[in-house]
Design an enzyme around this catalytic site. Structure first.
Site, PDB file in Angstrom:
ATOM      1  N   GLU A   8      85.494-100.491  58.754  1.00 40.34           N
ATOM      2  CA  GLU A   8      85.594 -99.227  59.486  1.00 40.34           C
ATOM      3  C   GLU A   8      84.364 -98.942  60.345  1.00 40.34           C
ATOM      4  O   GLU A   8      84.295 -97.919  61.028  1.00 40.34           O
ATOM      5  CB  GLU A   8      85.796 -98.063  58.504  1.00 40.34           C
ATOM      6  CG  GLU A   8      87.158 -98.029  57.842  1.00 40.34           C
ATOM      7  CD  GLU A   8      87.291 -99.025  56.710  1.00 40.34           C
ATOM      8  OE1 GLU A   8      88.398 -99.192  56.201  1.00 40.34           O
ATOM      9  OE2 GLU A   8      86.277 -99.654  56.321  1.00 40.34           O
TER      10      GLU A   8
ATOM     11  N   TRP B  42      87.013-107.986  51.193  1.00 38.24           N
ATOM     12  CA  TRP B  42      86.929-106.886  50.232  1.00 38.24           C
ATOM     13  C   TRP B  42      86.835-107.335  48.779  1.00 38.24           C
ATOM     14  O   TRP B  42      86.446-106.548  47.919  1.00 38.24           O
ATOM     15  CB  TRP B  42      88.170-105.991  50.363  1.00 38.24           C
ATOM     16  CG  TRP B  42      88.214-105.139  51.583  1.00 38.24           C
ATOM     17  CD1 TRP B  42      88.996-105.315  52.678  1.00 38.24           C
ATOM     18  CD2 TRP B  42      87.452-103.951  51.835  1.00 38.24           C
ATOM     19  NE1 TRP B  42      88.779-104.314  53.591  1.00 38.24           N
ATOM     20  CE2 TRP B  42      87.832-103.463  53.102  1.00 38.24           C
ATOM     21  CE3 TRP B  42      86.486-103.247  51.104  1.00 38.24           C
ATOM     22  CZ2 TRP B  42      87.282-102.322  53.658  1.00 38.24           C
ATOM     23  CZ3 TRP B  42      85.940-102.110  51.661  1.00 38.24           C
ATOM     24  CH2 TRP B  42      86.339-101.653  52.925  1.00 38.24           C
TER      25      TRP B  42
ATOM     26  N   ASP C  98      96.105 -99.929  59.344  1.00 32.94           N
ATOM     27  CA  ASP C  98      95.248-100.185  58.179  1.00 32.94           C
ATOM     28  C   ASP C  98      96.049-100.808  57.041  1.00 32.94           C
ATOM     29  O   ASP C  98      95.864-100.475  55.876  1.00 32.94           O
ATOM     30  CB  ASP C  98      94.552 -98.908  57.705  1.00 32.94           C
ATOM     31  CG  ASP C  98      93.406 -99.205  56.738  1.00 32.94           C
ATOM     32  OD1 ASP C  98      92.458 -99.894  57.151  1.00 32.94           O
ATOM     33  OD2 ASP C  98      93.451 -98.763  55.570  1.00 32.94           O
TER      34      ASP C  98
END
Length: 747
Positions: free
Chosen positions: A250, A300, A361
């Site tokens: 982001e 992630w 997203d």
């Protein structure tokens, strides 16, 4: 004279020992050049990744590990590939239990016939991570009777796995000004090997601690948190290397996965997940643009490894700007993809992109899982990734080709968003709803709702469009599990309503290094429900076998065992056991905080234990705490009320555990009651975004008109997915943060 010579010899020995410490070795090796491989020619990586000598006076340095008891367990060796690859029978050696991330244990002392007899064996209060900005998401590691874990505040602990008593503790001292965190302050665990505990810290440092003492051995700066780079995943130890990726999609970062030498922390290779101009994949970005320098594609989660193929596997996150595709025409590789690299060099092997040109997203945040299964009479090497889209992507891990069909199908278009004409649609079942229907609107949305709505891959521009799945998924970060006995894949899913709309501004004017960079507005639909699913999927057909529906999002993770059990955590604080074959719920235990971390199992002296970290979660809006609960068939305590307070292990260092629900400030410096902005940052930013401009779970406060009394009431009592703060903030703090929130609406 004899005493003189003995003293002289002692001094000489001391000088020899102190001149050969690991710190000095690390410092000297820092002068060497790194062996950098992969597509890293665009930057001087040595400036990004530097090994530093441990310095207790430096920014973010350790305040000194606390040694509570003698450590008699053996040091972890340089684990072999076979040791790490096999399913965990006694110890739990990696974040995912094994190199496949299967989260499956072949132990069956605890099974469907006796799981109802599970009781608490021990409870330990870790003593940090109470403030609402922290989330407890860690998977503990267990080796030779010792458990290693970490709190959302990045305090690392070693515990006696039989009793829960603390052996040592290390406070990583994150910078107080750290403000480039998209989704709450957290860590998902540590790694172990070569006599060290490896930790990726939220401020983008990778550190190694001495396994027996908690002393800092080496520290490497992976990247700069000021530019948006953070680390939330647990690292992976394998073959003398420590692997970690970076979060921060982001913030306009350049995603990568890197390998570091476990002995001294020097970088071995770094592979960027965004291609350089002229490299394979660069044709999926606009020519002569700088999108590939700040295009996102973070990593992630903890990777998986196939030692036989010598490949390391992971998935990549969203593009930047996240929700605005108008200036990044093309598929935007390798964002939103499953990737395979050579584990030794970082060389690209294959990829599969789940969402082309993502503007919703819908990036794959769930850890990849490797499995072997017989299909049509042939043993296949598979890899599965549970997407935010609500589908499983089941691939051949040797080449990235689908094991079960995935078809490119036309999807709705928006010329301004430069949307992809097709998207890959897996054959099989979705494990969450993917369409907002007329019946949904009548049943779930407020009467005043007048907006447009659609289904997965419906584009948006200047008018808000409400869609499913939301940015929470489908499957989010909570790890899935695969059971080779049932041949079922177990996955948690989320089902809620999110609205999207374009800013209507030039995105080029909005990028600023280290600032949030998403390009559009998104927020949950107010007064709408959030639901969750626990689903068993047949790995051979991609079809639902059984499913449990919750009235809240599913936000913890899964463990499955040979005892035909599935364990998971619930937002209300329960750890739940299901029958792995049919989904019947057969046991639960309610703890004192949200169960928002994955359970594990291990064995010591023939006794099997189940353990889970219950500390709450910011984005799940759950009650916060700080405890690890461990259960066994020989446990003493059948309910929370049965546990004597003096039987709860506590951290003996100065940041003591909360004495009651109102004392949940943890170890941070005391914030002035009139500092509304700081109180907002510590409690509200993850959900509502910087300056209230919109986060991952709350409305845009800049567009919300509320009088001060209404804001105070909302903060006090909460509603929907927002928790009440009357037990965690004082009246003066609530007044101050309400005034700050009210001021944001003027923007």
């Amino acid at each position: 004279m004899k005493r003189y010579f003995l003293s002289l010899i002692a001094v000489l020995l001391l000088l020899i020992v102190t001149s050969c410490t690991p710190q000095d070795k690390s410092s000297n090796q820092n002068e060497e050049k790194s062996n950098i491989q992969g597509n890293n020619k665009q930057e001087n990586i040595q400036e990004k990744s530097t090994v530093t000598k441990p310095d207790t006076k430096s920014d973010g340095a350790n305040t000194g590990p606390f040694h509570h008891m003698d450590y008699k367990a053996k040091a972890a060796p340089k684990f072999s590939a076979d040791e790490l690859a096999k399913n965990p029978e006694g110890d739990w050696l990696t974040n995912g239990g094994d190199l496949s991330n299967s989260r499956y244990s072949p132990m069956d002392s605890i099974n469907t016939s006796n799981v109802k007899n599970l009781k608490v064996e021990w409870v330990t209060s870790l003593g940090s991570g109470f403030e609402f900005k922290y989330s407890g998401e860690a998977t503990p590691i267990v080796y030779d009777g010792v458990m290693f874990t970490i709190t959302g505040a990045n305090h690392i602990q070693a515990l006696d796995a039989k009793t829960g008593k603390m052996i040592w503790e290390y406070n990583a001292k994150l910078p107080e000004e750290l403000n480039t965190v998209c989704c709450g302050w957290t860590s998902r665990g540590v790694a172990l090997g070569d006599g060290k505990v490896f930790v990726g810290l939220l401020d983008a440092r990778l550190i190694a601690l001495d396994q027996k003492t908690g002393d800092l051995v080496w520290e490497t700066r992976v990247d700069d948190w000021e530019k948006g780079y953070t680390i939330t995943s647990a690292p992976l130890y394998y073959d003398g290397k420590v692997y970690t990726g970076v979060a921060g999609g982001e913030y306009g970062i350049k995603g990568h996965l890197a390998a570091y030498d476990s002995g001294h922390g020097k970088e071995v290779w770094r592979k960027f997940t965004l291609p350089a101009q002229g490299e394979k994949g660069s044709e999926t970005w606009p020519k002569d643009s700088d999108n590939m320098l700040r295009g996102g594609a973070p990593v992630w989660q903890t990777p998986a490894v196939d030692p036989e193929l010598n490949m390391i596997y992971f998935s990549t996150g969203n593009t930047s700007p996240d929700l605005d595709g108008s200036n990044r025409e093309g598929d935007n590789l390798y964002a939103n993809s499953v990737m395979a690299l050579d584990a030794d060099t970082g060389e690209y092997k294959w990829h599969f992109q789940e969402v082309h040109h993502d503007i919703w997203d819908l990036d794959p945040a769930n850890p990849v899982v490797l499995f072997d299964v017989e299909m049509k009479g042939k043993l296949r090497k598979g890899i599965v990734q549970a997407g935010k889209t609500g589908w499983l992507y089941i691939l051949d891990r040797t080449n990235g080709e689908p094991l079960i069909g995935i078809e490119e199908k036309p999807v709705p278009q928006n010329e301004k968003q430069k949307t992809s004409p097709t998207q890959p649609i897996p054959i099989g079942d979705a494990f969450v709803p993917q369409t907002v229907t007329d019946e949904d609107v009548k049943r779930d949305l407020p009467k005043e709702f007048k907006g447009e709505y659609g289904d997965i891959f419906t584009p948006f521009w200047d008018k808000p469009v409400t869609l499913k799945p939301s940015p929470q998924g489908g499957a989010n970060w909570p790890p899935s599990a695969y059971n080779p006995n049932t041949e079922y894949f177990y996955v948690l899913g989320n089902d809620n309503y999110f609205a999207y709309a374009h800013y209507g501004e030039d995105e080029e004017d909005k990028f600023e290094e280290g600032k949030e960079y998403i390009g559009s507005v998104w927020q949950p639909v107010e007064k709408s429900p959030s639901r969750g699913t626990v689903t068993a999927m047949d790995i051979k057909t991609n079809k639902i076998v059984w499913q449990k529906n919750w009235d809240t999002i599913a936000y913890s993770g899964i463990l499955t065992t040979k005892g035909n059990l599935v364990f998971t955590g619930h937002n209300d604080g329960r750890i739940i056991a299901y029958n792995a074959t049919n989904g019947d719920e057969i046991w639960d235990f309610k703890m004192d905080a949200g169960a928002n971390a994955p359970p594990i199992t291990y064995e010591i002296d023939g006794k099997q234990y189940i353990s889970i970290y219950a500390a709450g979660n910011t984005l799940a809006g759950t009650k916060h705490g700080d405890k690890i609960y461990t259960f066994s068939l020989e446990g003493k305590y059948g309910s929370l009320d049965d546990i004597p307070k003096d039987q709860i292990n506590t951290s003996p260092v100065k940041h003591k555990a909360a004495k009651n629900e109102k004392d949940q400030k943890g170890p941070d410096k005391k914030v002035a009651a009139n500092d509304g902005k700081t109180i907002y940052k510590n409690n509200c930013l993850a959900c509502h975004g910087a300056e209230g401009a919109g986060g991952h779970n709350g409305p845009n406060l800049q567009e919300t008109e509320m009088d001060l009394d209404a804001v105070i009431k909302q903060v006090n009592k909460g509603s929907g997915s927002m928790p009440p703060f009357e037990q965690t903030l004082s009246k003066d703090e609530i007044q101050s943060v309400a005034e700050y929130v009210k001021s944001l609406s003027k923007k």
